[in-house]
Design an enzyme around this catalytic site. Sequence first.
Site, PDB file in Angstrom:
ATOM      1  N   ARG A  80       0.938  -1.055   0.174  1.00  0.00           N
ATOM      2  CA  ARG A  80       0.378  -0.189  -0.065  1.00  0.00           C
ATOM      3  C   ARG A  80       0.793   1.270  -0.166  1.00  0.00           C
ATOM      4  O   ARG A  80       2.063   1.376  -0.476  1.00  0.00           O
ATOM      5  CB  ARG A  80      -1.281   0.084   1.634  1.00  0.00           C
ATOM      6  CG  ARG A  80      -2.010  -1.287   1.326  1.00  0.00           C
ATOM      7  CD  ARG A  80      -2.520  -1.010  -0.177  1.00  0.00           C
ATOM      8  NE  ARG A  80      -4.275  -1.980   0.553  1.00  0.00           N
ATOM      9  CZ  ARG A  80      -4.933  -2.229   1.647  1.00  0.00           C
ATOM     10  NH1 ARG A  80      -5.725  -1.175   2.476  1.00  0.00           N
ATOM     11  NH2 ARG A  80      -5.375  -2.660   1.831  1.00  0.00           N
ATOM     12  N   CYS A 100     -11.065   6.585  12.885  1.00  0.00           N
ATOM     13  CA  CYS A 100     -11.135   6.316  11.625  1.00  0.00           C
ATOM     14  C   CYS A 100     -12.790   7.114  10.584  1.00  0.00           C
ATOM     15  O   CYS A 100     -13.463   7.664  11.663  1.00  0.00           O
ATOM     16  CB  CYS A 100     -11.407   5.002  11.840  1.00  0.00           C
ATOM     17  SG  CYS A 100     -13.024   4.372  11.971  1.00  0.00           S
ATOM     18  N   CYS A 115     -18.476   3.909   5.769  1.00  0.00           N
ATOM     19  CA  CYS A 115     -17.551   2.337   5.828  1.00  0.00           C
ATOM     20  C   CYS A 115     -18.649   1.339   5.746  1.00  0.00           C
ATOM     21  O   CYS A 115     -19.151   1.221   6.872  1.00  0.00           O
ATOM     22  CB  CYS A 115     -16.552   2.804   6.788  1.00  0.00           C
ATOM     23  SG  CYS A 115     -16.415   1.200   7.165  1.00  0.00           S
ATOM     24  N   CYS A 149     -15.430   0.176  14.659  1.00  0.00           N
ATOM     25  CA  CYS A 149     -14.926  -1.830  14.244  1.00  0.00           C
ATOM     26  C   CYS A 149     -13.567  -2.082  14.371  1.00  0.00           C
ATOM     27  O   CYS A 149     -12.861  -1.032  14.754  1.00  0.00           O
ATOM     28  CB  CYS A 149     -16.022  -2.541  13.553  1.00  0.00           C
ATOM     29  SG  CYS A 149     -14.181  -2.690  11.983  1.00  0.00           S
TER      30      CYS A 149
HETATM   31 FE1  SRM Z   1      -8.243   0.834   7.132  1.00  0.00          FE
HETATM   32  C1  SRM Z   1     -10.711  -1.586   6.477  1.00  0.00           C
HETATM   33  C2  SRM Z   1     -10.449   3.432   5.930  1.00  0.00           C
HETATM   34  C3  SRM Z   1      -6.161   2.825   8.045  1.00  0.00           C
HETATM   35  C4  SRM Z   1      -7.405  -1.992   8.773  1.00  0.00           C
HETATM   36  N1  SRM Z   1     -10.212   1.063   5.920  1.00  0.00           N
HETATM   37  C5  SRM Z   1     -11.084  -0.134   5.365  1.00  0.00           C
HETATM   38  C6  SRM Z   1     -11.855   0.548   5.187  1.00  0.00           C
HETATM   39  C7  SRM Z   1     -11.567   0.430   3.386  1.00  0.00           C
HETATM   40  C8  SRM Z   1     -13.409  -0.429   4.380  1.00  0.00           C
HETATM   41  C9  SRM Z   1     -13.712  -1.910   3.982  1.00  0.00           C
HETATM   42  O1  SRM Z   1     -12.736  -2.453   4.156  1.00  0.00           O
HETATM   43  O2  SRM Z   1     -14.430  -1.608   2.975  1.00  0.00           O
HETATM   44  C10 SRM Z   1     -12.539   1.860   5.264  1.00  0.00           C
HETATM   45  C11 SRM Z   1     -12.554   2.082   4.798  1.00  0.00           C
HETATM   46  C12 SRM Z   1     -14.435   3.821   5.117  1.00  0.00           C
HETATM   47  C13 SRM Z   1     -14.140   4.515   4.067  1.00  0.00           C
HETATM   48  O3  SRM Z   1     -15.606   4.860   4.516  1.00  0.00           O
HETATM   49  O4  SRM Z   1     -12.853   5.744   3.957  1.00  0.00           O
HETATM   50  C14 SRM Z   1     -11.070   1.738   5.597  1.00  0.00           C
HETATM   51  N2  SRM Z   1      -8.117   2.534   7.054  1.00  0.00           N
HETATM   52  C15 SRM Z   1      -8.545   3.598   6.570  1.00  0.00           C
HETATM   53  C16 SRM Z   1      -8.792   5.112   6.630  1.00  0.00           C
HETATM   54  C17 SRM Z   1      -9.004   5.900   5.368  1.00  0.00           C
HETATM   55  C18 SRM Z   1      -8.856   5.761   8.043  1.00  0.00           C
HETATM   56  C19 SRM Z   1      -8.319   6.902   8.122  1.00  0.00           C
HETATM   57  O5  SRM Z   1      -8.515   7.392   9.576  1.00  0.00           O
HETATM   58  O6  SRM Z   1      -7.656   7.404   8.067  1.00  0.00           O
HETATM   59  C20 SRM Z   1      -6.890   4.449   6.434  1.00  0.00           C
HETATM   60  C21 SRM Z   1      -6.715   4.852   4.961  1.00  0.00           C
HETATM   61  C22 SRM Z   1      -4.723   4.801   5.021  1.00  0.00           C
HETATM   62  C23 SRM Z   1      -4.072   4.676   3.631  1.00  0.00           C
HETATM   63  O7  SRM Z   1      -3.822   5.331   3.457  1.00  0.00           O
HETATM   64  O8  SRM Z   1      -3.763   3.034   3.144  1.00  0.00           O
HETATM   65  C24 SRM Z   1      -6.743   3.491   7.184  1.00  0.00           C
HETATM   66  N3  SRM Z   1      -6.791   0.690   8.559  1.00  0.00           N
HETATM   67  C25 SRM Z   1      -5.746   1.354   8.611  1.00  0.00           C
HETATM   68  C26 SRM Z   1      -5.210   1.528   9.342  1.00  0.00           C
HETATM   69  C27 SRM Z   1      -3.404   1.851   9.652  1.00  0.00           C
HETATM   70  C28 SRM Z   1      -2.421   2.174   9.614  1.00  0.00           C
HETATM   71  O9  SRM Z   1      -2.566   1.398   8.461  1.00  0.00           O
HETATM   72  O10 SRM Z   1      -1.751   3.149  10.022  1.00  0.00           O
HETATM   73  C29 SRM Z   1      -5.138  -0.214  10.326  1.00  0.00           C
HETATM   74  C30 SRM Z   1      -4.655  -1.212  11.038  1.00  0.00           C
HETATM   75  C31 SRM Z   1      -3.200  -1.576  10.492  1.00  0.00           C
HETATM   76  C32 SRM Z   1      -3.483  -2.825  10.321  1.00  0.00           C
HETATM   77  O11 SRM Z   1      -3.947  -2.839   8.846  1.00  0.00           O
HETATM   78  O12 SRM Z   1      -2.827  -4.105  10.075  1.00  0.00           O
HETATM   79  C33 SRM Z   1      -6.435  -1.124   8.654  1.00  0.00           C
HETATM   80  N4  SRM Z   1      -8.694  -1.224   7.420  1.00  0.00           N
HETATM   81  C34 SRM Z   1      -7.898  -2.575   8.554  1.00  0.00           C
HETATM   82  C35 SRM Z   1      -8.736  -3.059   8.185  1.00  0.00           C
HETATM   83  C36 SRM Z   1      -8.142  -4.751   8.961  1.00  0.00           C
HETATM   84  C37 SRM Z   1      -6.919  -5.115   8.515  1.00  0.00           C
HETATM   85  C38 SRM Z   1      -6.523  -7.076   9.385  1.00  0.00           C
HETATM   86  O13 SRM Z   1      -4.954  -7.376   8.865  1.00  0.00           O
HETATM   87  O14 SRM Z   1      -7.737  -7.543   9.296  1.00  0.00           O
HETATM   88  C39 SRM Z   1      -9.610  -3.523   7.217  1.00  0.00           C
HETATM   89  C40 SRM Z   1     -10.689  -4.006   6.866  1.00  0.00           C
HETATM   90  C41 SRM Z   1     -10.173  -5.662   6.069  1.00  0.00           C
HETATM   91  O15 SRM Z   1      -8.836  -5.073   5.265  1.00  0.00           O
HETATM   92  O16 SRM Z   1     -10.174  -6.592   5.701  1.00  0.00           O
HETATM   93  C42 SRM Z   1      -9.583  -2.395   6.351  1.00  0.00           C
HETATM   94 FE1  SF4 Z   2     -13.374   2.538  11.011  1.00  0.00          FE
HETATM   95 FE2  SF4 Z   2     -13.513   0.014  10.995  1.00  0.00          FE
HETATM   96 FE3  SF4 Z   2     -14.066   1.065   8.897  1.00  0.00          FE
HETATM   97 FE4  SF4 Z   2     -11.712   0.867   9.849  1.00  0.00          FE
HETATM   98  S1  SF4 Z   2     -12.976  -0.461   8.783  1.00  0.00           S
HETATM   99  S2  SF4 Z   2     -13.116   2.579   8.693  1.00  0.00           S
HETATM  100  S3  SF4 Z   2     -11.576   1.016  11.331  1.00  0.00           S
HETATM  101  S4  SF4 Z   2     -15.644   1.679  10.487  1.00  0.00           S
END
Ligand code: SRM
Ligand code: SF4
Length: 558
Positions: free
Chosen positions: A141, A424, A430, A471
């Site tokens: 990423r 988030c 989301c 979540c």
């Molecule tokens: Fe995330 C999924 C938003 C950083 C762990 N994340 C999502 C999704 C795409 C929901 C989806 O799959 O349908 C969210 C979109 C919401 C929306 O409406 O915008 C979402 N994640 C975000 C952002 C925008 C949160 C924010 O407040 O900024 C971050 C975007 C980062 C980027 O630019 O790439 C974001 N997500 C993170 C982080 C923190 C980090 O990377 O530093 C994590 C935890 C670290 C990690 O990856 O372990 C994170 N996001 C997840 C997960 C759980 C992954 C796992 O290993 O289980 C999901 C769900 C999944 O992948 O199945 C997820």
């Molecule tokens: Fe927040 Fe969960 Fe959606 Fe990530 S996947 S943006 S933690 S509600």
Amino acid sequence: MTQVLSKVEHVKLESQYLRGTLKTELENSQDHFIDTSELLLKFHGIYQQSDRDIRKARKAQGLGALHSFMIRVAIAGGVLSRQQYLELDQLSDKLANSTLRITTRQAIQYHGVLKGGLKPLLKTLEAHRMTSLSACGDVVRNIVACPAPFASMARDEIMKHAFSLSDNLKPRARAYFEVWLDGEKAATLEEGGIEEPLYGASYLPRKFKIAFAFPNDNCVDAYTQDIGIVPVMTGDRLTGFTLIVGGGLGQSHTVKDTHPRLGDPMTTIAPEQLLETVKAIVTVQRDHGRRDDRKYSRMKYLVEAMGIAAFKQKVEEVLGSSLPEPLPLEWLSGDDHLGWFEQGDGKLFLGLFIENGRIKDEARVGLRKAVEQFVPEVRLTPQQNILLCHIEPKDKVALENLLAAHGIALPDTIAPVVRHAMACPAFPTCGLAITEAERALPELIREVQALLEQHNLEADTVAPHIRMTGCPNGCARPYSAEVGLVGRGVNSYAIYLGGSHLGTRLAEVFLDNVKREEMIATLEPLVRNFKATRFEHERFGDYCHRVGFEHLKSLLAA
Ligand code: SRM
Ligand code: SF4
């Protein structure tokens, strides 16, 4: 042992390197894509979403979901030229919901883009040398890097390494420009053949995250990454990189044995070995990560199952040479880089707080004008904030006046607990949200601020770092904060405590299901006891860790 592949693995394998039926579907009259395409869209940086605030009402009227898309723009190190920032800003009005959302990985997200807007948006990005390719999906990423723009040879070199990794680890297949750019070769992407030399036809088992820290400053949360890269410096010379391997935060309340994990320091290598070593680690995860169940596919579970020594051996086998032991690491801060700073080259930078990363309304107008008039470069931070860089000292007062005229506060006027908090997006965009985060935190954090003020604990050296998610996936990194509030049910949160403000220790679950309205009453006895019994200079996270949950629970009972 052969694995039974998950559904997503089949979709990837059968997609002909991320093409699937995207091109034909883009031309039909539906407002959305079919399920398999939805999965492929992620590799192109696009999420199919629907407004969850109106879903029920539409259902009651017999209507289906009203679809729109989130587009995530990958911005390595969060670095944007003035022109790029202004273009991003304009696009939010033309094709999205008039907001820009800075993410916790220094990217920008658009929400509310309609299907017909996807291609024009991606084409405009490309024309300004930006891309959404691999901002999501089972690939490496957006590469995160400490954004502070202090003039230093080593900092420049580290950023160059971040850009180089970003370029070298992008997928190579031509699908992105065939579908979105009318087949034109993208300036942002190196053209490959039909195949993926690094990723192969089924790409990685899961998302893969990399961040560059700066020595002693863990603003990027290096231990939560698949690979956290920590520069080693001799004076202002970059002499190596220590690699922390196997971190990740996502978990599920309902899936056994899923949990956050901090990475293990694995090796310290010379700067010129970085690319091949990172590629070797990615290769080990590609070949050995689980592909049967996506809940256990992140590299953290592979590292955990093998142990860091055996994992390292596998990396050495790919490299064909051995890797040295890691040097010890020392962390002094997790700086947010907010406020005015001299860069060291005669220019200034100003870090501004953006609440939960959402640039909107009057503040968006103010930022646009500020960038137009005074700011040659913008940098986004991993705490969802913005740095206005390379400002001439003579422009300082005029810039401050302009910001004030648009209601943009300078960081020293913002309470530390507010300024360090993150949430988030959660509802309404989301699809995985259980409860509110971005819309709930502003009010809650000000109640916490009032509580801290009552106990004279509001100073920056003591106010806890609090992060909230809707979540357990952990997108705002709640488990590496001092206090994590993690969506558990409608309007209820699990409270995680005891993390370190340096991001070096995970918070653990203290209470599992606390209603929003009970939150302050729950925190109050802990804050009171912290004030009464804290050691000199002790932080809230360290205090919770020291006294233990049994003691904290006895305070609640009392
Ligand atoms: Fe995330 C999924 C938003 C950083 C762990 N994340 C999502 C999704 C795409 C929901 C989806 O799959 O349908 C969210 C979109 C919401 C929306 O409406 O915008 C979402 N994640 C975000 C952002 C925008 C949160 C924010 O407040 O900024 C971050 C975007 C980062 C980027 O630019 O790439 C974001 N997500 C993170 C982080 C923190 C980090 O990377 O530093 C994590 C935890 C670290 C990690 O990856 O372990 C994170 N996001 C997840 C997960 C759980 C992954 C796992 O290993 O289980 C999901 C769900 C999944 O992948 O199945 C997820
Ligand atoms: Fe927040 Fe969960 Fe959606 Fe990530 S996947 S943006 S933690 S509600």
